[in-house]
Design a protein around this motif. Structure first.
Motif, mmCIF file in Angstrom:
data_model
loop_
_atom_site.group_PDB
_atom_site.id
_atom_site.type_symbol
_atom_site.label_atom_id
_atom_site.label_comp_id
_atom_site.label_asym_id
_atom_site.label_seq_id
_atom_site.Cartn_x
_atom_site.Cartn_y
_atom_site.Cartn_z
ATOM 1 N N GLY A 30 0.966 -1.334 0.312
ATOM 2 C CA GLY A 30 0.260 -0.135 -0.413
ATOM 3 C C GLY A 30 1.054 1.625 0.017
ATOM 4 N N GLY A 31 0.357 2.750 1.025
ATOM 5 C CA GLY A 31 0.845 4.197 0.813
ATOM 6 C C GLY A 31 2.470 3.181 0.748
ATOM 7 N N TYR A 32 2.511 1.977 2.391
ATOM 8 C CA TYR A 32 3.967 2.439 2.645
ATOM 9 C C TYR A 32 5.109 2.482 2.068
ATOM 10 N N GLY A 33 4.995 1.336 0.759
ATOM 11 C CA GLY A 33 5.270 0.745 -0.313
ATOM 12 C C GLY A 33 6.619 1.860 -1.336
ATOM 13 N N TYR A 34 5.325 2.778 -1.075
ATOM 14 C CA TYR A 34 5.864 3.871 -1.847
ATOM 15 C C TYR A 34 6.852 5.037 -0.958
ATOM 16 N N ILE A 35 7.831 4.899 0.296
ATOM 17 C CA ILE A 35 8.163 5.788 1.321
ATOM 18 C C ILE A 35 9.909 5.084 0.912
ATOM 19 N N TRP A 36 10.957 5.703 0.766
ATOM 20 C CA TRP A 36 12.072 5.168 0.343
ATOM 21 C C TRP A 36 12.886 4.532 1.882
ATOM 22 N N GLU A 37 12.433 4.884 2.586
ATOM 23 C CA GLU A 37 12.771 4.503 4.007
ATOM 24 C C GLU A 37 12.134 2.934 3.877
ATOM 25 N N TYR A 38 11.133 2.336 3.525
ATOM 26 C CA TYR A 38 11.293 1.473 3.675
ATOM 27 C C TYR A 38 12.122 0.079 2.389
ATOM 28 N N ASP A 39 12.002 -1.157 2.686
ATOM 29 C CA ASP A 39 12.878 -1.826 1.581
ATOM 30 C C ASP A 39 12.398 -2.039 0.426
ATOM 31 N N VAL A 40 10.945 -2.262 0.366
ATOM 32 C CA VAL A 40 9.977 -1.503 -0.749
ATOM 33 C C VAL A 40 10.054 -0.943 -2.182
#
Ligand SMILES: Cc1cc2nc3c(=O)[nH]c(=O)nc-3n(C[C@H](O)[C@H](O)[C@H](O)COP(=O)(O)OP(=O)(O)OC[C@H]3O[C@@H](n4cnc5c(N)ncnc54)[C@H](O)[C@@H]3O)c2cc1C
Length: 387
Positions: free
Chosen positions: A346-356
Protein backbone atom coordinates in the motif's frame (compact mmCIF):
# COMPACT_ATOMS: atom_id res chain seq x y z
CA UNK A 1 16.45 -16.82 4.67
CA UNK A 2 14.38 -19.74 3.42
CA UNK A 3 15.30 -21.24 0.02
CA UNK A 4 12.62 -21.66 -2.67
CA UNK A 5 14.02 -24.98 -3.87
CA UNK A 6 16.80 -27.32 -2.82
CA UNK A 7 20.14 -25.95 -4.04
CA UNK A 8 21.92 -29.00 -5.36
CA UNK A 9 24.80 -27.06 -6.94
CA UNK A 10 26.22 -26.09 -3.53
CA UNK A 11 28.22 -28.14 -1.01
CA UNK A 12 28.63 -27.80 2.75
CA UNK A 13 31.74 -25.63 2.21
CA UNK A 14 29.67 -23.25 0.11
CA UNK A 15 27.06 -23.08 2.87
CA UNK A 16 29.74 -22.18 5.43
CA UNK A 17 30.98 -19.44 3.13
CA UNK A 18 27.39 -18.21 2.64
CA UNK A 19 26.95 -17.83 6.40
CA UNK A 20 30.14 -15.82 6.73
CA UNK A 21 29.02 -13.56 3.85
CA UNK A 22 25.60 -13.05 5.49
CA UNK A 23 27.22 -12.20 8.80
CA UNK A 24 29.52 -9.71 7.16
CA UNK A 25 26.68 -8.05 5.24
CA UNK A 26 24.54 -7.73 8.36
CA UNK A 27 27.36 -6.11 10.33
CA UNK A 28 29.23 -4.07 7.72
CA UNK A 29 26.91 -3.34 4.79
CA UNK A 30 23.29 -3.05 5.98
CA UNK A 31 23.98 -0.51 8.77
CA UNK A 32 25.90 1.76 6.36
CA UNK A 33 23.71 1.57 3.28
CA UNK A 34 21.39 4.51 4.05
CA UNK A 35 24.40 6.78 4.57
CA UNK A 36 26.02 5.54 1.36
CA UNK A 37 22.78 6.23 -0.53
CA UNK A 38 22.88 9.83 0.66
CA UNK A 39 26.52 10.15 -0.41
CA UNK A 40 25.81 8.48 -3.81
CA UNK A 41 28.67 6.09 -3.15
CA UNK A 42 30.10 3.59 -0.71
CA UNK A 43 33.29 4.50 1.14
CA UNK A 44 36.84 3.57 0.15
CA UNK A 45 37.17 2.11 3.61
CA UNK A 46 34.36 -0.34 2.81
CA UNK A 47 36.37 -1.64 -0.16
CA UNK A 48 39.47 -2.10 1.97
CA UNK A 49 37.46 -3.90 4.66
CA UNK A 50 36.02 -6.26 2.07
CA UNK A 51 39.53 -6.97 0.83
CA UNK A 52 40.85 -7.58 4.34
CA UNK A 53 38.00 -10.05 4.94
CA UNK A 54 38.76 -11.98 1.76
CA UNK A 55 35.69 -11.02 -0.28
CA UNK A 56 37.43 -9.28 -3.18
CA UNK A 57 38.79 -11.01 -6.28
CA UNK A 58 39.05 -14.44 -4.67
CA UNK A 59 39.96 -15.94 -8.04
CA UNK A 60 43.25 -14.00 -8.26
CA UNK A 61 46.03 -16.62 -8.26
CA UNK A 62 48.28 -16.75 -5.21
CA UNK A 63 51.21 -15.59 -7.35
CA UNK A 64 49.40 -12.26 -7.75
CA UNK A 65 48.41 -11.87 -4.10
CA UNK A 66 45.03 -13.62 -4.20
CA UNK A 67 43.50 -16.84 -2.92
CA UNK A 68 43.28 -18.67 -6.24
CA UNK A 69 39.67 -19.83 -5.68
CA UNK A 70 38.41 -20.49 -9.17
CA UNK A 71 35.06 -22.04 -8.19
CA UNK A 72 32.63 -19.40 -9.47
CA UNK A 73 29.93 -20.63 -7.07
CA UNK A 74 31.67 -18.68 -4.27
CA UNK A 75 31.45 -15.50 -6.34
CA UNK A 76 27.79 -16.29 -7.05
CA UNK A 77 27.05 -16.64 -3.32
CA UNK A 78 28.63 -13.27 -2.58
CA UNK A 79 26.51 -11.48 -5.21
CA UNK A 80 23.36 -13.40 -4.28
CA UNK A 81 23.62 -12.53 -0.59
CA UNK A 82 24.38 -8.86 -1.24
CA UNK A 83 21.34 -8.66 -3.52
CA UNK A 84 19.07 -10.48 -1.07
CA UNK A 85 20.03 -7.95 1.61
CA UNK A 86 18.44 -5.19 -0.47
CA UNK A 87 21.66 -3.12 -0.50
CA UNK A 88 21.61 -2.81 -4.26
CA UNK A 89 24.40 -0.24 -4.70
CA UNK A 90 27.03 -2.46 -3.07
CA UNK A 91 25.42 -5.50 -4.73
CA UNK A 92 26.27 -4.01 -8.12
CA UNK A 93 29.58 -2.24 -7.50
CA UNK A 94 31.53 -4.95 -5.68
CA UNK A 95 30.61 -7.83 -8.04
CA UNK A 96 31.40 -5.63 -11.05
CA UNK A 97 34.95 -5.25 -9.71
CA UNK A 98 35.26 -8.98 -8.88
CA UNK A 99 33.51 -10.73 -11.72
CA UNK A 100 33.23 -8.28 -14.57
CA UNK A 101 36.43 -6.20 -14.63
CA UNK A 102 38.97 -8.62 -13.15
CA UNK A 103 38.44 -11.32 -15.83
CA UNK A 104 39.74 -8.94 -18.54
CA UNK A 105 42.98 -8.63 -16.61
CA UNK A 106 43.27 -12.31 -15.72
CA UNK A 107 42.27 -13.70 -19.12
CA UNK A 108 43.95 -11.22 -21.45
CA UNK A 109 46.26 -8.89 -19.45
CA UNK A 110 50.05 -9.11 -19.71
CA UNK A 111 52.28 -10.23 -16.84
CA UNK A 112 53.24 -6.71 -15.80
CA UNK A 113 49.62 -5.52 -15.57
CA UNK A 114 48.64 -8.57 -13.52
CA UNK A 115 51.59 -8.13 -11.16
CA UNK A 116 50.77 -4.47 -10.67
CA UNK A 117 46.97 -4.50 -10.32
CA UNK A 118 45.75 -7.91 -9.14
CA UNK A 119 47.10 -7.55 -5.57
CA UNK A 120 45.62 -4.07 -5.28
CA UNK A 121 42.24 -5.19 -6.63
CA UNK A 122 42.20 -8.08 -4.15
CA UNK A 123 43.03 -5.83 -1.20
CA UNK A 124 40.58 -3.10 -2.16
CA UNK A 125 43.38 -0.57 -2.59
CA UNK A 126 42.45 -0.23 -6.27
CA UNK A 127 38.79 0.03 -7.33
CA UNK A 128 38.03 -1.03 -10.89
CA UNK A 129 35.51 -0.07 -13.57
CA UNK A 130 34.81 -1.07 -17.16
CA UNK A 131 34.01 1.67 -19.65
CA UNK A 132 32.35 0.77 -22.93
CA UNK A 133 29.28 3.02 -23.20
CA UNK A 134 29.58 6.50 -24.70
CA UNK A 135 27.05 9.33 -24.84
CA UNK A 136 26.18 8.41 -28.44
CA UNK A 137 26.94 4.67 -28.40
CA UNK A 138 25.45 2.16 -25.96
CA UNK A 139 23.75 -0.82 -27.57
CA UNK A 140 25.62 -0.07 -30.78
CA UNK A 141 29.10 -0.43 -29.30
CA UNK A 142 30.78 -0.52 -32.69
CA UNK A 143 29.72 3.09 -33.14
CA UNK A 144 32.00 4.27 -30.31
CA UNK A 145 34.07 7.39 -30.96
CA UNK A 146 36.72 7.32 -28.22
CA UNK A 147 40.05 7.10 -30.04
CA UNK A 148 43.52 5.83 -29.13
CA UNK A 149 46.03 7.20 -31.61
CA UNK A 150 49.26 5.23 -32.05
CA UNK A 151 52.22 7.42 -31.05
CA UNK A 152 54.96 4.81 -31.12
CA UNK A 153 55.53 3.72 -27.53
CA UNK A 154 52.15 5.01 -26.32
CA UNK A 155 48.57 5.79 -27.34
CA UNK A 156 46.98 9.21 -27.10
CA UNK A 157 43.40 8.73 -25.88
CA UNK A 158 40.61 11.23 -26.51
CA UNK A 159 36.87 10.95 -25.90
CA UNK A 160 34.44 10.21 -23.11
CA UNK A 161 32.47 7.37 -21.56
CA UNK A 162 29.20 7.55 -19.66
CA UNK A 163 27.13 5.63 -17.07
CA UNK A 164 30.27 4.03 -15.63
CA UNK A 165 29.64 1.89 -12.54
CA UNK A 166 32.27 2.52 -9.82
CA UNK A 167 33.30 5.44 -12.06
CA UNK A 168 33.71 8.14 -9.41
CA UNK A 169 35.83 6.04 -7.05
CA UNK A 170 37.70 4.01 -9.67
CA UNK A 171 41.51 3.91 -9.70
CA UNK A 172 41.63 1.87 -12.89
CA UNK A 173 39.26 1.30 -15.78
CA UNK A 174 39.26 -1.16 -18.64
CA UNK A 175 38.37 1.23 -21.45
CA UNK A 176 37.16 0.27 -24.92
CA UNK A 177 38.75 2.53 -27.54
CA UNK A 178 39.01 2.74 -31.31
CA UNK A 179 42.60 2.06 -32.34
CA UNK A 180 41.42 2.09 -35.96
CA UNK A 181 38.38 4.35 -36.48
CA UNK A 182 38.03 3.18 -40.10
CA UNK A 183 37.10 -0.31 -38.94
CA UNK A 184 34.03 -1.43 -36.97
CA UNK A 185 34.45 -4.20 -34.40
CA UNK A 186 37.99 -4.95 -35.60
CA UNK A 187 39.09 -1.40 -34.80
CA UNK A 188 38.26 -1.76 -31.09
CA UNK A 189 40.93 -2.40 -28.43
CA UNK A 190 40.94 -2.46 -24.64
CA UNK A 191 43.28 -0.29 -22.57
CA UNK A 192 43.85 -0.36 -18.85
CA UNK A 193 43.70 3.30 -17.91
CA UNK A 194 44.63 4.74 -14.54
CA UNK A 195 42.50 7.50 -13.01
CA UNK A 196 45.73 9.25 -11.99
CA UNK A 197 46.86 9.65 -15.62
CA UNK A 198 47.09 13.26 -16.75
CA UNK A 199 44.00 14.27 -18.75
CA UNK A 200 41.74 11.59 -17.18
CA UNK A 201 38.87 13.32 -15.33
CA UNK A 202 35.52 12.26 -13.87
CA UNK A 203 32.03 13.76 -13.70
CA UNK A 204 29.98 13.94 -10.50
CA UNK A 205 27.98 10.79 -9.64
CA UNK A 206 24.63 10.78 -11.47
CA UNK A 207 21.41 11.20 -9.45
CA UNK A 208 19.78 7.99 -10.58
CA UNK A 209 16.26 6.61 -10.17
CA UNK A 210 17.70 3.80 -8.05
CA UNK A 211 21.08 2.32 -7.03
CA UNK A 212 21.65 5.46 -4.97
CA UNK A 213 24.72 4.07 -3.23
CA UNK A 214 26.40 3.43 -6.59
CA UNK A 215 28.87 6.01 -7.93
CA UNK A 216 27.86 5.93 -11.61
CA UNK A 217 29.45 8.76 -13.61
CA UNK A 218 31.06 10.00 -16.80
CA UNK A 219 34.77 9.67 -17.59
CA UNK A 220 36.61 12.15 -19.81
CA UNK A 221 39.89 11.63 -21.64
CA UNK A 222 41.77 14.66 -22.95
CA UNK A 223 45.04 13.71 -24.67
CA UNK A 224 45.72 10.97 -22.11
CA UNK A 225 49.09 9.27 -22.73
CA UNK A 226 48.67 5.53 -22.21
CA UNK A 227 51.71 3.28 -22.46
CA UNK A 228 51.51 0.41 -24.98
CA UNK A 229 52.13 -1.86 -21.98
CA UNK A 230 48.59 -1.00 -20.83
CA UNK A 231 47.05 -2.63 -23.91
CA UNK A 232 44.94 -5.60 -22.81
CA UNK A 233 45.62 -8.51 -25.13
CA UNK A 234 46.13 -7.61 -28.78
CA UNK A 235 45.26 -4.48 -30.69
CA UNK A 236 41.98 -4.81 -32.61
CA UNK A 237 40.79 -7.77 -30.54
CA UNK A 238 38.88 -5.73 -27.94
CA UNK A 239 35.41 -6.50 -29.28
CA UNK A 240 36.16 -10.22 -29.22
CA UNK A 241 37.28 -9.96 -25.56
CA UNK A 242 34.13 -8.01 -24.66
CA UNK A 243 31.94 -10.68 -26.24
CA UNK A 244 33.91 -13.38 -24.41
CA UNK A 245 33.37 -11.83 -20.96
CA UNK A 246 29.78 -10.68 -21.46
CA UNK A 247 28.32 -14.13 -20.73
CA UNK A 248 29.64 -13.99 -17.16
CA UNK A 249 28.52 -10.35 -16.83
CA UNK A 250 24.95 -11.30 -17.82
CA UNK A 251 24.95 -14.28 -15.47
CA UNK A 252 26.08 -11.99 -12.63
CA UNK A 253 23.16 -9.64 -13.39
CA UNK A 254 20.81 -12.66 -13.28
CA UNK A 255 22.24 -13.76 -9.94
CA UNK A 256 21.59 -10.28 -8.57
CA UNK A 257 18.08 -10.21 -10.02
CA UNK A 258 16.91 -13.47 -8.47
CA UNK A 259 18.62 -12.66 -5.15
CA UNK A 260 16.85 -9.29 -5.00
CA UNK A 261 13.50 -10.84 -5.97
CA UNK A 262 13.83 -13.46 -3.23
CA UNK A 263 14.87 -10.90 -0.63
CA UNK A 264 11.90 -8.62 -1.24
CA UNK A 265 9.48 -11.55 -1.48
CA UNK A 266 10.27 -12.72 2.08
CA UNK A 267 10.12 -9.19 3.46
CA UNK A 268 6.73 -8.68 1.80
CA UNK A 269 5.38 -11.95 3.12
CA UNK A 270 6.29 -10.82 6.62
CA UNK A 271 4.70 -7.41 6.04
CA UNK A 272 1.43 -8.91 4.81
CA UNK A 273 1.30 -11.17 7.89
CA UNK A 274 1.77 -8.21 10.21
CA UNK A 275 -0.45 -5.60 8.52
CA UNK A 276 -4.16 -5.72 9.33
CA UNK A 277 -7.22 -4.51 7.41
CA UNK A 278 -10.89 -5.30 7.89
CA UNK A 279 -10.06 -7.14 11.11
CA UNK A 280 -7.53 -9.62 9.72
CA UNK A 281 -4.01 -9.74 8.36
CA UNK A 282 -3.83 -8.74 4.70
CA UNK A 283 -2.11 -12.05 3.92
CA UNK A 284 -5.47 -13.71 4.46
CA UNK A 285 -7.14 -11.99 1.52
CA UNK A 286 -7.36 -14.26 -1.49
CA UNK A 287 -5.74 -11.64 -3.72
CA UNK A 288 -2.67 -11.43 -1.44
CA UNK A 289 -2.39 -15.22 -1.22
CA UNK A 290 -2.68 -15.60 -4.99
CA UNK A 291 -0.19 -12.80 -5.72
CA UNK A 292 2.35 -14.34 -3.34
CA UNK A 293 1.69 -17.78 -4.80
CA UNK A 294 2.25 -16.48 -8.33
CA UNK A 295 5.49 -14.74 -7.35
CA UNK A 296 6.78 -17.74 -5.38
CA UNK A 297 6.13 -19.99 -8.39
CA UNK A 298 7.93 -17.69 -10.80
CA UNK A 299 10.88 -17.15 -8.44
CA UNK A 300 11.20 -20.92 -7.97
CA UNK A 301 11.35 -21.42 -11.75
CA UNK A 302 13.91 -18.63 -12.10
CA UNK A 303 16.04 -19.97 -9.23
CA UNK A 304 16.06 -23.41 -10.77
CA UNK A 305 17.04 -22.10 -14.23
CA UNK A 306 19.64 -19.78 -12.71
CA UNK A 307 21.35 -22.53 -10.71
CA UNK A 308 21.41 -24.65 -13.87
CA UNK A 309 23.06 -21.76 -15.76
CA UNK A 310 25.58 -21.23 -12.93
CA UNK A 311 26.49 -24.93 -13.13
CA UNK A 312 26.80 -24.68 -16.93
CA UNK A 313 29.05 -21.64 -16.52
CA UNK A 314 31.27 -23.50 -14.03
CA UNK A 315 31.62 -26.25 -16.65
CA UNK A 316 32.51 -23.65 -19.32
CA UNK A 317 29.30 -24.36 -21.23
CA UNK A 318 27.18 -21.22 -20.82
CA UNK A 319 26.73 -19.82 -24.33
CA UNK A 320 25.75 -16.28 -25.36
CA UNK A 321 22.09 -17.15 -25.97
CA UNK A 322 21.67 -18.90 -22.61
CA UNK A 323 23.40 -16.01 -20.79
CA UNK A 324 21.03 -13.61 -22.57
CA UNK A 325 18.01 -15.72 -21.57
CA UNK A 326 18.98 -15.66 -17.93
CA UNK A 327 19.63 -11.91 -17.95
CA UNK A 328 16.39 -11.15 -19.80
CA UNK A 329 14.01 -13.43 -17.89
CA UNK A 330 15.34 -12.82 -14.38
CA UNK A 331 15.49 -9.03 -14.66
CA UNK A 332 11.93 -8.87 -16.05
CA UNK A 333 10.86 -11.05 -13.11
CA UNK A 334 12.75 -8.89 -10.60
CA UNK A 335 10.82 -5.83 -11.79
CA UNK A 336 7.50 -7.72 -11.66
CA UNK A 337 8.19 -9.01 -8.14
CA UNK A 338 9.25 -5.57 -6.88
CA UNK A 339 6.15 -3.96 -8.39
CA UNK A 340 3.68 -6.51 -7.00
CA UNK A 341 5.38 -6.41 -3.59
CA UNK A 342 5.17 -2.61 -3.55
CA UNK A 343 1.44 -2.84 -4.28
CA UNK A 344 1.00 -5.24 -1.35
CA UNK A 345 2.60 -2.63 0.93
CA UNK A 346 0.00 0.00 0.00
CA UNK A 347 1.11 3.60 0.66
CA UNK A 348 4.09 2.54 2.74
CA UNK A 349 5.48 0.86 -0.36
CA UNK A 350 6.03 4.29 -1.87
CA UNK A 351 8.11 5.58 1.05
CA UNK A 352 11.87 5.43 0.51
CA UNK A 353 12.65 4.15 4.02
CA UNK A 354 10.73 0.95 3.19
CA UNK A 355 12.87 -1.75 1.59
CA UNK A 356 10.25 -2.40 -1.05
CA UNK A 357 10.41 1.17 -2.39
CA UNK A 358 14.15 0.83 -2.90
CA UNK A 359 13.78 -2.66 -4.36
CA UNK A 360 11.35 -1.23 -6.91
CA UNK A 361 13.59 1.69 -7.90
CA UNK A 362 16.78 -0.39 -7.89
CA UNK A 363 15.29 -3.10 -10.09
CA UNK A 364 14.51 -0.96 -13.11
CA UNK A 365 18.02 -0.51 -14.46
CA UNK A 366 18.64 -4.24 -14.54
CA UNK A 367 16.62 -4.40 -17.77
CA UNK A 368 18.85 -1.71 -19.30
CA UNK A 369 22.54 -2.30 -18.53
CA UNK A 370 24.80 -5.24 -19.43
CA UNK A 371 22.97 -5.10 -22.78
CA UNK A 372 19.31 -4.04 -22.85
CA UNK A 373 16.69 -6.76 -22.74
CA UNK A 374 15.81 -5.94 -26.35
CA UNK A 375 19.42 -6.73 -27.32
CA UNK A 376 19.15 -9.94 -25.22
CA UNK A 377 16.15 -10.99 -27.33
CA UNK A 378 18.12 -10.28 -30.50
CA UNK A 379 20.93 -12.57 -29.28
CA UNK A 380 18.45 -15.31 -28.34
CA UNK A 381 16.68 -14.97 -31.70
CA UNK A 382 20.03 -15.31 -33.50
CA UNK A 383 20.41 -18.80 -32.02
CA UNK A 384 16.85 -20.00 -32.45
CA UNK A 385 15.60 -18.06 -35.47
CA UNK A 386 18.86 -17.27 -37.26
CA UNK A 387 20.44 -13.96 -38.32
C1 LIG B 1 23.13 2.66 -13.75
C2 LIG B 1 23.87 2.27 -15.00
C3 LIG B 1 25.11 1.66 -14.91
C4 LIG B 1 25.83 1.34 -16.06
N1 LIG B 1 27.09 0.83 -15.95
C5 LIG B 1 27.87 0.74 -17.06
C6 LIG B 1 29.25 0.41 -16.96
O1 LIG B 1 29.78 0.15 -15.87
N2 LIG B 1 29.99 0.38 -18.09
C7 LIG B 1 29.46 0.64 -19.31
O2 LIG B 1 30.19 0.61 -20.30
N3 LIG B 1 28.15 0.96 -19.45
C8 LIG B 1 27.34 1.02 -18.35
N4 LIG B 1 26.02 1.37 -18.48
C9 LIG B 1 25.48 1.66 -19.79
C10 LIG B 1 24.48 0.62 -20.31
O3 LIG B 1 25.13 -0.57 -20.59
C11 LIG B 1 23.76 1.24 -21.51
O4 LIG B 1 22.93 2.27 -21.01
C12 LIG B 1 22.97 0.22 -22.30
O5 LIG B 1 23.82 -0.68 -22.96
C13 LIG B 1 22.04 0.88 -23.32
O6 LIG B 1 22.71 1.80 -24.11
P1 LIG B 1 22.11 3.28 -24.30
O7 LIG B 1 21.84 3.84 -22.97
O8 LIG B 1 23.00 4.03 -25.21
O9 LIG B 1 20.70 3.05 -25.00
P2 LIG B 1 20.44 2.90 -26.58
O10 LIG B 1 21.40 1.95 -27.16
O11 LIG B 1 20.33 4.27 -27.18
O12 LIG B 1 19.00 2.22 -26.57
C14 LIG B 1 17.77 2.98 -26.45
C15 LIG B 1 16.61 2.01 -26.70
O13 LIG B 1 16.71 1.47 -28.03
C16 LIG B 1 16.70 0.05 -27.97
N5 LIG B 1 17.55 -0.52 -29.02
C17 LIG B 1 18.81 -0.15 -29.38
N6 LIG B 1 19.25 -0.95 -30.35
C18 LIG B 1 18.27 -1.85 -30.61
C19 LIG B 1 18.14 -2.95 -31.51
N7 LIG B 1 19.11 -3.31 -32.35
N8 LIG B 1 16.97 -3.65 -31.49
C20 LIG B 1 15.98 -3.32 -30.64
N9 LIG B 1 16.04 -2.28 -29.78
C21 LIG B 1 17.18 -1.57 -29.75
C22 LIG B 1 17.27 -0.29 -26.59
O14 LIG B 1 16.90 -1.60 -26.19
C23 LIG B 1 16.65 0.80 -25.74
O15 LIG B 1 15.34 0.44 -25.38
C24 LIG B 1 25.27 1.62 -17.33
C25 LIG B 1 23.99 2.22 -17.42
C26 LIG B 1 23.31 2.56 -16.28
C27 LIG B 1 21.97 3.26 -16.42
Amino acid sequence: MQEFIERSIFTEEHDIFRHSVRDYIEKEIVPNNAQWEKAHMVTRESWEKLGANGFLCIQVPEAYGGMGITDFRYNAIFTEELSRSGCAGPAVGYPLHNDIVLPYLLDFGNEELKQKWCPKMASGEAIAAVAMTEPAAGSDLQGMKCTAEDKGDHYLVNGSKTFITNGYLCDIAVVAVKTDPTLGAKGISLLLMEAAMEGFTKGEPFHKVGLHAQDTCELFFDNVKVSKGNLIGKEGEGFKYLMHELAQERLVVGIGAVGAAEGIFWKTLQYTNERNAFGRSISQFQNTRFKLAELASKITMARSFLDQCTALHCAGKLDAAMASMIKYTTTELQCEVADECLQLHGGYGYIWEYDVARAWADARVQRIYAGTNEIMKELIARKFVGK
